[in-house]
Design an enzyme around this catalytic site. Structure first.
Site, PDB file in Angstrom:
ATOM      1  N   ASN A 151     -49.040   2.411 -34.158  1.00 59.22           N
ATOM      2  CA  ASN A 151     -49.518   2.810 -35.481  1.00 59.22           C
ATOM      3  C   ASN A 151     -49.659   1.654 -36.458  1.00 59.22           C
ATOM      4  OD1 ASN A 151     -46.602   3.174 -34.947  1.00 59.22           O
ATOM      5  ND2 ASN A 151     -46.462   3.445 -37.150  1.00 59.22           N
ATOM      6  N   SER A 199     -50.111  15.027 -33.589  1.00 60.01           N
ATOM      7  CA  SER A 199     -49.911  15.522 -34.946  1.00 60.01           C
ATOM      8  C   SER A 199     -51.265  15.762 -35.608  1.00 60.01           C
ATOM      9  CB  SER A 199     -49.121  14.466 -35.730  1.00 60.01           C
ATOM     10  OG  SER A 199     -48.968  14.877 -37.053  1.00 60.01           O
ATOM     11  N   ALA A 200     -51.449  16.969 -36.178  1.00 62.84           N
ATOM     12  CA  ALA A 200     -52.771  17.375 -36.681  1.00 62.84           C
ATOM     13  C   ALA A 200     -53.286  16.517 -37.835  1.00 62.84           C
ATOM     14  CB  ALA A 200     -52.726  18.840 -37.109  1.00 62.84           C
ATOM     15  N   THR A 237     -41.368  31.944 -36.453  1.00 65.51           N
ATOM     16  CA  THR A 237     -42.713  32.527 -36.599  1.00 65.51           C
ATOM     17  C   THR A 237     -43.752  31.412 -36.719  1.00 65.51           C
ATOM     18  OG1 THR A 237     -41.738  34.436 -37.665  1.00 65.51           O
ATOM     19  CG2 THR A 237     -44.101  34.110 -38.008  1.00 65.51           C
ATOM     20  N   CYS A 328     -44.605   5.552 -43.041  1.00 63.99           N
ATOM     21  CA  CYS A 328     -43.281   6.157 -43.221  1.00 63.99           C
ATOM     22  C   CYS A 328     -42.279   5.099 -43.670  1.00 63.99           C
ATOM     23  CB  CYS A 328     -42.816   6.776 -41.913  1.00 63.99           C
ATOM     24  SG  CYS A 328     -44.119   7.200 -40.817  1.00 63.99           S
TER      25      CYS A 328
HETATM   26  N1  PLP Z   1     -45.628   8.718 -34.118  1.00 61.60           N
HETATM   27  C1  PLP Z   1     -46.540   7.864 -34.587  1.00 61.60           C
HETATM   28  C2  PLP Z   1     -47.080   6.798 -33.687  1.00 61.60           C
HETATM   29  C3  PLP Z   1     -46.981   7.946 -35.908  1.00 61.60           C
HETATM   30  O1  PLP Z   1     -47.883   7.078 -36.377  1.00 61.60           O
HETATM   31  C4  PLP Z   1     -46.438   8.972 -36.737  1.00 61.60           C
HETATM   32  C5  PLP Z   1     -46.831   9.068 -38.163  1.00 61.60           C
HETATM   33  O2  PLP Z   1     -47.216   8.106 -38.790  1.00 61.60           O
HETATM   34  C6  PLP Z   1     -45.496   9.861 -36.182  1.00 61.60           C
HETATM   35  C7  PLP Z   1     -45.117   9.705 -34.870  1.00 61.60           C
HETATM   36  C8  PLP Z   1     -44.918  10.973 -37.009  1.00 61.60           C
HETATM   37  O3  PLP Z   1     -45.862  12.001 -37.162  1.00 61.60           O
HETATM   38  P1  PLP Z   1     -45.713  13.118 -38.299  1.00 61.60           P
HETATM   39  O4  PLP Z   1     -46.092  12.468 -39.585  1.00 61.60           O
HETATM   40  O5  PLP Z   1     -46.678  14.198 -37.901  1.00 61.60           O
HETATM   41  O6  PLP Z   1     -44.314  13.604 -38.265  1.00 61.60           O
END
Ligand code: PLP
Length: 380
Positions: A151, A199-200, A237, A328
């Site tokens: 990422n 992840s959507a 749910t 993050c």
């Molecule tokens: N894994 C990777 C490689 C990511 O880039 C991300 C989010 O940036 C995640 C996991 C976490 O995904 P989510 O934001 O849907 O929890």
């Protein structure tokens, strides 16, 4: 709202219009609980079934191999903890040094419960070395988890060969494909992976929804205990509207893969533009990651003796949205674990920004980003 150039699609994407339209009826009239047997729930029950099939088709899986989750973080947590605690082989886990924290911290947790965690090194372009993986694998290894695409720097890993090495040791293979699903073709059968996280909100779907592909017959502990949803493996749910939106967005995204050539050339184009605007490659800036195998549209660029956060804020003032690395981790101003693992010099690492484009951007956006970046870099 003032016009902005949004170039942080690896952090999150805008909601695809068709996805939004498909969700509406489940937010308005079709609110029946899909677990109820009466006719009022038929529409939402069928919507779950159709969505599971659409998603399965997009990655060449079977519908009963798709488990809905709250997103990438949950999928990663479930894969690592669920396989480790099913405790079929031993007490060992292998992952790479450049994984997302959703994987690394899940491994830390499992380690605190008595498991051994081994980290495999990556090369200077962020590629996991198959030979190094083989050296640290053992018959006690329960699970190997290697991300499909990084990422921060966009490097795509050789998942098929890494999975086959793990399988030689009868070890389960998981890939965090959160950045890849919907952006590059994914075929779980060809890849031969056992689990895959998605992840959507990374491919035009709503936030807070994702899925975990779990190959048939893989033994895994349930993630949430309670009702019998998700084949007794993930109680609660279902978020019907978001699941429908995710399926629509994924189908739309998969239909667009490789249709926007400027995304495949984004690195080259950015480098060319920065040079044309007076910067010198290797002296003033470098691009990180694997130039031959990378996520379309993602460019990690490091400027010598600059501060990534300052660059990001100055671009922000000019209406250009990029990030300094992992979304993050924006509160953490230290050099990221990924840049440390690929061992780029500190004077470059500190001046790193991540530009991540998608089909809503254009070649003109890349040109403008390069122009503004050059002006900023040459003036501070
Ligand atoms: N894994 C990777 C490689 C990511 O880039 C991300 C989010 O940036 C995640 C996991 C976490 O995904 P989510 O934001 O849907 O929890």
């Amino acid at each position: 709202m003032k016009k902005i150039i949004y170039a942080d699609n690896a952090a999150t994407t805008s909601l695809n219009e068709k996805a939004y339209e498909s969700m509406k009826q489940f937010l308005e009239n079709e609110y029946g609980n899909p677990s109820q047997p009466y006719s009022f729930s038929t529409v939402s029950k069928n919507a779950l079934k159709t969505s599971r099939k659409i998603i399965a088709d997009c990655i060449n899986a079977e519908p009963d191999e798709i488990y809905f989750t709250s997103g990438g973080t949950e999928s990663d947590n479930w894969a690592i903890k669920g396989i480790a605690f099913a405790n079929k082989k031993g007490t060992e886990i292998i992952t790479s040094k450049i994984e997302h924290h959703a994987v690394l911290k899940s491994c830390n947790f499992v380690e605190s419960q008595g498991y051994k965690v081994k980290l495999v090194d990556v090369s200077s372009n962020g590629t996991v070395d198959s030979e190094k993986l083989e050296k640290i694998l053992s018959n006690k290894t329960d699970i190997v988890s290697i991300m499909y695409a990084n990422n921060e720097i966009g490097t795509i890993e050789p998942i098929h060969s890494l999975a086959s090495i793990a399988h030689n040791y009868n070890t389960i293979f998981h890939t965090d494909a959160v950045q890849a699903v919907g952006h590059v073709p994914i075929d779980v059968k060809d890849l031969d992976v056992d689990l895959l996280s998605a992840s959507a909100h990374k491919f035009g779907g709503p936030k807070g929804i994702g899925f975990l592909y779990i190959k048939r017959n893989i033994e895994i502990q349930p993630f949430l205990n309670g009702g019998s949803q998700e084949n007794n493996h993930r109680a609660g749910t279902e978020n019907v509207a978001s699941i429908v939106g995710m399926a629509t967005a994924l189908k739309e995204s998969c239909n667009q893969i490789n249709k926007h050539s400027f995304l495949l050339n984004a690195r080259e184009l950015l480098i060319k533009e920065l040079i044309q605007n007076g910067l010198s490659y290797g002296v003033d800036f470098i691009c990180n990651g694997n130039n031959n195998c990378f996520l379309p549209g993602l460019v990690s660029v490091s400027f010598k003796n600059k501060n990534g956060e300052q660059l990001m804020h100055r671009l922000d003032l000019r209406g250009i949205i990029v990030s300094t690395g992992a979304a993050c981790d924006s509160i953490n101003t230290e050099i990221s674990h990924v840049l440390k693992a690929i061992k780029i010099p500190k004077y470059f690492a500190e001046g790193t920004i991540r530009i991540s484009l998608n089909k809503n951007n254009s070649i003109d956006d890349i040109k403008l980003i390069a122009l503004e970046l050059s002006k900023i870099v040459l003036n501070i």
